[in-house]
Design a protein around this motif. Structure first.
Motif, PDB file in Angstrom:
ATOM      1  N   GLY A 163       0.950  -1.215   0.036  1.00  0.00           N
ATOM      2  CA  GLY A 163       0.062   0.041   0.017  1.00  0.00           C
ATOM      3  C   GLY A 163       0.876   1.185  -0.093  1.00  0.00           C
ATOM      4  N   HIS A 164       2.097   1.228   0.059  1.00  0.00           N
ATOM      5  CA  HIS A 164       2.894   2.334   0.091  1.00  0.00           C
ATOM      6  C   HIS A 164       4.381   2.212  -0.703  1.00  0.00           C
ATOM      7  CE1 HIS A 164       0.674   3.936   3.446  1.00  0.00           C
ATOM      8  NE2 HIS A 164       0.685   2.780   4.074  1.00  0.00           N
ATOM      9  N   MET A 165       3.839   1.431  -1.861  1.00  0.00           N
ATOM     10  CA  MET A 165       5.124   0.844  -2.798  1.00  0.00           C
ATOM     11  C   MET A 165       5.643   1.878  -3.541  1.00  0.00           C
ATOM     12  SD  MET A 165       5.065  -2.442  -2.317  1.00  0.00           S
ATOM     13  CE  MET A 165       5.691  -3.443  -3.626  1.00  0.00           C
ATOM     14  N   ARG A 166       6.948   1.972  -3.668  1.00  0.00           N
ATOM     15  CA  ARG A 166       7.628   2.806  -4.641  1.00  0.00           C
ATOM     16  C   ARG A 166       7.836   2.234  -6.106  1.00  0.00           C
ATOM     17  NH1 ARG A 166      13.412   2.691  -1.969  1.00  0.00           N
ATOM     18  NH2 ARG A 166      12.705   0.434  -1.981  1.00  0.00           N
ATOM     19  N   PRO A 167       7.963   3.079  -6.978  1.00  0.00           N
ATOM     20  CA  PRO A 167       7.611   2.550  -8.442  1.00  0.00           C
ATOM     21  C   PRO A 167       8.598   1.354  -8.728  1.00  0.00           C
ATOM     22  CG  PRO A 167       8.607   4.984  -8.451  1.00  0.00           C
ATOM     23  CD  PRO A 167       8.393   4.337  -7.117  1.00  0.00           C
ATOM     24  N   LYS A 168       8.517   0.576  -9.651  1.00  0.00           N
ATOM     25  CA  LYS A 168       9.453  -0.527 -10.361  1.00  0.00           C
ATOM     26  C   LYS A 168      10.622   0.083 -10.690  1.00  0.00           C
ATOM     27  CE  LYS A 168       7.036  -4.407  -9.812  1.00  0.00           C
ATOM     28  NZ  LYS A 168       6.880  -4.025  -8.403  1.00  0.00           N
TER      29      LYS A 168
END
Ligand SMILES: Cc1cc2nc3c(=O)[nH]c(=O)nc-3n(C[C@H](O)[C@H](O)[C@H](O)COP(=O)(O)OP(=O)(O)OC[C@H]3O[C@@H](n4cnc5c(N)ncnc54)[C@H](O)[C@@H]3O)c2cc1C
Length: 386
Positions: A163-168
Motif C-alpha cells: 500500500g506504500h510501494m515505490r515504483p518499479k
C-alpha cells in the motif's frame, strides 16, 4: 493470537524501520520529549548491502546525533580513484570522509535511540500500515500486534510496505556486497582511498573499513548479470576481466563471507511525490540516489532531520514531502545524468583519461552530486527546529 495483541498500543510517533533514517528521526524526536516507538524487523544489526562510505555531511549529522564513528574504528577516506578498462585516475576528496561497516553504525544508532528514551522494538516486522476508523495510523506487526499513532515516520529503507510501494526499477538493478582481506601490498595501496570501477552494465566500489578489511560493493543491471549465468563467481570473474584494476586489487584476496549479500529492486532516481497527513517518508523511502555518489546515508540523515523539524513545526506531511522533493530534485537529476555517463561505453573508455588530464572534474562532480544539506534544510526550519 492472545487478547493482549488486540489492544492497540498508542504513541505520539511511530517510526517504522530502525536503519539510518529511522534511528536518526527517533533520537531527534525523543530528545525533544516526544514519546516514540521504533519498530525494527532485525533482532540485531546485520550486514547490509552498502559501500559504507560516509560523506562529510553524514559525518556531521552523525556527530550531532552523538555517534562517534572514530571510536568505532572508522577509516578516514581522503581521496577517490576511478578506474575503467586499463586506466585509473585519482583526486583528493573536497570534504572529510570515512568508512564504517553498517553493522557497526546501525548498532551505534540503535544504542543511541535506546539511550535517548525511544521504545525500541527489535525483531518485529511491520506487515501493514493503514488508518483506523478514527483516522489514526495503525501498524500491524507479523504477530498480529497493532500499534497506533497520529504520526508515522516511514523508514523501511529498501523494503516497501504493502500500500506504500515505490515504483518499479526499470533497469532491474542487482547489488552485491562482499568483504575481503586483501594482500598486504594491495591493502596498503587502498589505504584512505575509495575506488570506483566501471564495467559494462554497472560499477563497483572498493574501500577499506574497520578491522583491516575491504568492502567490495557492486551494482549491475540484471541483463548483464544474466550473461554471467546469474552466478556471483562468474560475475566476479567478469568484473575483473573487464577491469584489470579490480583484478589487481583482488589478487590473492581472501573472501570473508560465505556468500555475498545481495539485494534487487533499487529504484535509483526516485523521489516521493506525495504522502498523506501524518505520514512522513524518510531515507530510501523518500529518495534513492545512485550509489556511486556515496550519499545515500547522508540523504537518509538529512531527510530524517528535515522531517523531524517539519513535524515539530506542525508542518503537514504532504507539504514537507513536496518541499523535500523540490530540494532534492536538482542533485538527483545530476547524479542520474552522471550515472548514465558511467554506463556509456564511450564515456567508460575515455573518462579516466579525461580525469588524468583534468582531475578537478572529479572534485567538481563529487561536490555537485551531493545534496546541499544546509541550504536545503533552511526553508523547513522553524523556531522549534531540532
Ligand atoms: C549498492 C549500494 C551501495 C551503497 N553505498 C552507499 C555508500 O557507500 N554510502 C552511502 O552513504 N550510501 C550508500 N548506499 C545507500 C544507503 O545504503 C541507503 O541510502 C541508506 O541505508 C538508507 O537508509 P534508510 O534508513 O532509509 O534504510 P536502511 O538503513 O536500509 O534501514 C531500513 C531499516 O528498516 C528495516 N525494515 C525494513 N522493512 C521493515 C519492516 N517491514 N518492519 C520493520 N522494519 C523494517 C530494515 O531491517 C532496516 O534496518 C548504497 C546503496 C546501495 C544499494
Amino acid at each position: 493470537m492472545s487478547d493482549l495483541n488486540q489492544i492497540p498500543l498508542q504513541d505520539e510517533v511511530l517510526v517504522l524501520g530502525g536503519g539510518v533514517a529511522g534511528c536518526a528521526a527517533s533520537i531527534a524526536l525523543a530528545r525533544k520529549g516526544r514519546h516514540v516507538t521504533l519498530i525494527e524487523r532485525e533482532a540485531t544489526s546485520r550486514h547490509k548491502v552498502c559501500g559504507e562510505f560516509l560523506s562529510g555531511e553524514a559525518l556531521e549529522d552523525l556527530h550531532a546525533l552523538g555517534i562517534d564513528v572514530a571510536s568505532r574504528g572508522a577509516v578516514p577516506i581522503d581521496y577517490v580513484r576511478l578506474a575503467a578498462a586499463r586506466r585509473a585516475a585519482e583526486a583528493p576528496l573536497p570534504f572529510p570522509a570515512a568508512s564504517l561497516t553498517r553493522k557497526s553504525l546501525d548498532t551505534a544508532l540503535i544504542a543511541e535511540a535506546i539511550a535517548a528514551g525511544v521504545r525500541v522494538e527489535l525483531g518485529r516486522s511491520v506487515q501493514a500500515l493503514g488508518r483506523t476508523a478514527s483516522n489514526v495510523w495503525q501498524a500491524t506487526l507479523d504477530d498480529g500486534t497493532t500499534y497506533e499513532a497520529p504520526t508515522v515516520f516511514l523508514a523501511t529503507g529498501k523494503h516497501d510496505l504493502r500500500g506504500h510501494m515505490r515504483p518499479k526499477d526499470p533497469q532491474r538493478w542487482v547489488a552485491f556486497k562482499m568483504y575481503f582481506r586483501l594482500e598486504s601490498a594491495q591493502a596498503a595501496d587502498l589505504e584512505r582511498a575509495s575506488e570506483l570501477m566501471l564495467y559494462p552494465g554497472g560499477y563497483c566500489g572498493i574501500q577499506p573499513v574497520e578491522g583491516g578489511i575491504a568492502n567490495l560493493c557492486c551494482v549491475v543491471q540484471r541483463r548483464h548479470l544474466a550473461r554471467a549465468g546469474h552466478r556471483w563467481e562468474n560475475f566476479l570473474a567478469k568484473m575483473q576481466q573487464d577491469c584489470p584494476h579490480l583484478a589487481m586489487r583482488l589478487a590473492g584476496a581472501e573472501p570473508l563471507l560465505a556468500k555475498p549479500i545481495a539485494i534487487t529492486h533499487i529504484p535509483y532516481g526516485y523521489i516521493r511525490r506525495s504522502t498523506e497527513d501524518g505520514l512522513y517518508s524518510i531515507g530510501d523511502q523518500a529518495a534513492v540516489i545512485p550509489s556511486f555518489t556515496g550519499d545515500g546515508i547522508s540523504i537518509a540523515l538529512h531527510t530524517a532531520r528535515c522531517a523531524v523539524a517539519a513535524y515539530l513545526a506542525a508542518e503537514p506531511a504532504p507539504l514537507f514531502q513536496a518541499k523535500l522533493r523540490s530540494t532534492l530534485l536538482g542533485q538527483m537529476r545530476l547524479a542520474e545524468f552522471a550515472a548514465d555517463g558511467l554506463n556509456n561505453s564511450f564515456a567508460r573508455a575515455v573518462l579516466p583519461f579525461c580525469l588524468r588530464v583534468w582531475p578537478g572534474v572529479m572534485r567538481v562532480t563529487a561536490r555537485l552530486t551531493r545534496v546541499a544539506q544546509h541550504a536545503a534544510v533552511a526553508p523547513m526550519q522553524s523556531p522549534a527546529e531540532i
